[in-house]
Design a protein around this motif. Structure first.
Motif, PDB file in Angstrom:
ATOM      1  N   TYR A  77       0.827  -1.200   0.000  1.00 56.33           N
ATOM      2  CA  TYR A  77       0.000   0.000   0.000  1.00 56.33           C
ATOM      3  C   TYR A  77       0.865   1.254   0.000  1.00 56.33           C
ATOM      4  O   TYR A  77       1.988   1.247   0.522  1.00 56.33           O
ATOM      5  N   ASN A  78       0.337   2.321  -0.549  1.00 56.91           N
ATOM      6  CA  ASN A  78       1.025   3.600  -0.518  1.00 56.91           C
ATOM      7  C   ASN A  78       1.161   4.053   0.928  1.00 56.91           C
ATOM      8  O   ASN A  78       0.172   4.149   1.665  1.00 56.91           O
ATOM      9  N   GLU A  79       2.383   4.353   1.344  1.00 58.40           N
ATOM     10  CA  GLU A  79       2.647   4.633   2.763  1.00 58.40           C
ATOM     11  C   GLU A  79       1.954   5.897   3.249  1.00 58.40           C
ATOM     12  O   GLU A  79       1.415   5.933   4.358  1.00 58.40           O
ATOM     13  N   ASP A  80       1.966   6.956   2.440  1.00 59.12           N
ATOM     14  CA  ASP A  80       1.336   8.217   2.868  1.00 59.12           C
ATOM     15  C   ASP A  80      -0.168   8.035   3.025  1.00 59.12           C
ATOM     16  O   ASP A  80      -0.766   8.481   4.020  1.00 59.12           O
ATOM     17  N   THR A  81      -0.800   7.399   2.039  1.00 60.19           N
ATOM     18  CA  THR A  81      -2.247   7.178   2.114  1.00 60.19           C
ATOM     19  C   THR A  81      -2.589   6.277   3.291  1.00 60.19           C
ATOM     20  O   THR A  81      -3.564   6.528   4.022  1.00 60.19           O
ATOM     21  N   LEU A  82      -1.790   5.230   3.491  1.00 60.12           N
ATOM     22  CA  LEU A  82      -2.027   4.306   4.604  1.00 60.12           C
ATOM     23  C   LEU A  82      -1.883   5.023   5.946  1.00 60.12           C
ATOM     24  O   LEU A  82      -2.684   4.795   6.868  1.00 60.12           O
ATOM     25  N   PHE A  83      -0.892   5.906   6.054  1.00 59.05           N
ATOM     26  CA  PHE A  83      -0.673   6.652   7.304  1.00 59.05           C
ATOM     27  C   PHE A  83      -1.912   7.453   7.685  1.00 59.05           C
ATOM     28  O   PHE A  83      -2.415   7.363   8.822  1.00 59.05           O
ATOM     29  N   TRP A  84      -2.427   8.234   6.741  1.00 57.40           N
ATOM     30  CA  TRP A  84      -3.594   9.070   7.040  1.00 57.40           C
ATOM     31  C   TRP A  84      -4.843   8.235   7.256  1.00 57.40           C
ATOM     32  O   TRP A  84      -5.684   8.554   8.105  1.00 57.40           O
ATOM     33  N   HIS A  85      -4.990   7.152   6.517  1.00 56.98           N
ATOM     34  CA  HIS A  85      -6.155   6.277   6.699  1.00 56.98           C
ATOM     35  C   HIS A  85      -6.150   5.675   8.105  1.00 56.98           C
ATOM     36  O   HIS A  85      -7.202   5.648   8.777  1.00 56.98           O
ATOM     37  N   ILE A 125     -15.423  10.050   8.631  1.00 58.19           N
ATOM     38  CA  ILE A 125     -15.590   8.712   8.050  1.00 58.19           C
ATOM     39  C   ILE A 125     -15.683   8.798   6.521  1.00 58.19           C
ATOM     40  O   ILE A 125     -15.309   7.844   5.818  1.00 58.19           O
ATOM     41  N   SER A 126     -16.119   9.940   5.997  1.00 59.85           N
ATOM     42  CA  SER A 126     -16.130  10.122   4.544  1.00 59.85           C
ATOM     43  C   SER A 126     -14.709  10.178   4.004  1.00 59.85           C
ATOM     44  O   SER A 126     -14.379   9.546   2.988  1.00 59.85           O
ATOM     45  N   VAL A 127     -13.855  10.932   4.720  1.00 59.76           N
ATOM     46  CA  VAL A 127     -12.455  11.049   4.298  1.00 59.76           C
ATOM     47  C   VAL A 127     -11.730   9.718   4.449  1.00 59.76           C
ATOM     48  O   VAL A 127     -11.004   9.273   3.550  1.00 59.76           O
TER      49      VAL A 127
END
Length: 465
Positions: A77-85, A125-127
């Protein structure tokens, strides 16, 4: 991976199922909060139900976070996207408990209310859901098929990669114009920046060469040892089949990738650098409009049309000119008379880019007149048969590097002319019958131009040589 790691990932893959629990509870709590706010008399008794629903949402959020962290262990997984998720998911869980405490009056903070907390939770939860979708399906999952005006409003249109295949084969790069768009359409959603299943990236040259957890994506020259090709040809029922969802690669697309890998998997070479088998030629012509059959030079160039005034001047100067084909600006020229003059050749130079065939058979052309002929830069066929030209005249033809057919039948040229002719790199056919050229001279010419076909060298010359 060991059995423990496999079991953790097994549990983690329930994350998409579990994550809907907190979403459902929080949305339900928000609806009940709105009803109790706008219709107080009818729904004034919902406070306890709202508190319980928020609490259930908080429990569901905690479970989702735990299961989600397990799923993250599989990587890809993309690390930046995973971090924020992950962290926004944790914030949703914590804020849900705060919302429950506030609604249940166990926590009293002047600027906090259950309404503001629920509004914030709906936004969060939308984000979080959007980021999760990006991790699972790729960043363009929602917008890939959106109408153009929506893409434009979201700024997606500018990010679209539009690759047009050039018309000329020598301008077509196999990877850039054929393979890369195919990978972007069928593979990058799972093997790109936002998601890299098996730690394999197929959206860059570096990623393709580096490979992933299963090894190299391509084995140069060996399609059957290349994971990219092998997995795409497995039965669709196989767990390793790629792509696991969406349209599979077509027969033509697989054939293209197989050929590209077999020929060296270059990221830079033009299509003309490859040995192209007949079935691939047909594929390229049918699916991409690329005609790889060798064409005469004059079919590969573009020149402007000759004006009617110039055409009229040529006719008045004693030349007969005609177009090689409808809609084609290249010309075939021959003299209306056997008695040529330097003035006629000066007129001919007004069409020096357009004239590609010139027939001077049985004319009184002189050696010095060939100086003008040597300036017809796109000349591909020249007939000087049965004329009095000599080696001195042929020397003027040296600039004609695109000349493909030269007819010198019935002239007095010698091997000295062959020293000039060997510089005509585009030459394919040479007529030498009844000349003073020797077999030894032709042998030397063939060493320089091995593909040229020499026609008409008298048999007795070969024997005497």
């Amino acid at each position: 991976m060991n059995e423990t790691s496999d079991f953790v990932i097994f549990l983690g893959r329930f994350h998409p199922l579990i994550v809907h629990l907190p979403i459902g509870f929080i949305v339900l709590a928000a609806i009940m909060e709105a009803l109790s706010h706008f219709k107080k008399k009818k729904y004034s008794g919902l406070d306890k139900a709202i508190a319980i629903t928020i609490f259930c949402g908080a429990i569901g959020a905690v479970l989702s976070v735990i299961i989600g962290l397990m799923l993250a262990n599989q990587g890809g997984y993309n690390e930046d996207t995973l971090f924020w998720h992950q962290w926004l998911g944790i914030i949703v869980a914590v804020l849900s408990f705060v919302g429950w405490a506030v609604k249940n009056e166990k926590l009293k903070v002047r600027f906090l209310s259950s309404k503001s907390i629920l509004i914030t939770l709906i936004i969060l939860i939308s984000v979080v859901g959007h980021l999760g979708g990006n991790l699972t399906h790729g960043s363009d999952y929602l917008t890939a098929y959106a109408p153009r005006f929506i893409k434009k409003a979201l700024g997606e249109e500018a990010n679209e990669v539009v690759l047009e295949v050039p018309k000329k084969p020598d301008s077509v790069k196999v990877y850039q114009h054929l393979v890369k768009p195919l990978l972007e359409a069928k593979c990058v959603s799972c093997h790109g920046d936002s998601k890299s299943s098996g730690n394999l990236l197929l959206n860059s040259q570096e990623g393709i060469l580096e490979g992933g957890d299963e090894g190299h994506a391509i084995a140069v020259g060996k399609p059957l040892e290349s994971e990219l090709f092998v997995r795409s040809t497995l039965p669709q029922s196989s767990k390793k089949f790629m792509p696991p969802k969406g349209d599979p690669l077509t027969f033509s697309e697989l054939k293209l990738i197989e050929w590209w890998i077999k020929e060296g998997a270059s990221f830079e070479d033009a299509i003309t650098a490859y040995e192209i088998p007949e079935d691939v030629k047909q594929l390229l012509l049918r699916d991409f409009g690329i005609d790889t059959k060798e064409k005469p030079y004059f079919e590969t160039i573009e020149v402007g049309a000759l004006s009617d005034n110039v055409l009229q001047e040529l006719t008045q100067a004693g030349w007969k000119v005609s177009h090689l084909a409808d809609g084609h600006h290249m010309l075939d020229a021959n003299s209306k008379t056997d008695d040529l003059s330097n003035e006629q050749f000066q007129a001919l130079l007004k069409a020096q880019e357009q004239i590609t065939w010139l027939d001077l058979n049985r004319t009184n052309i002189k050696d010095n007149m060939l100086n003008s002929v040597g300036q017809l830069t796109n000349l591909t066929r020249l007939n000087l048969s049965n004329t009095t030209i000599t080696d001195a005249g042929v020397a003027h033809l040296k600039p004609l590097v695109h000349l493909e057919v030269l007819n010198l039948y019935g002239t007095t040229i010698t091997d000295k002319s062959l020293e000039v002719i060997q510089n005509l790199s585009g030459l394919k056919r040479l007529y030498l019958w009844q000349t003073q050229v020797t077999a030894e001279g032709v042998k030397k010419l063939k060493e320089q131009l091995p593909d040229v076909e020499v026609i008409g060298l008298e048999e007795e010359k070969s024997e005497s040589a």
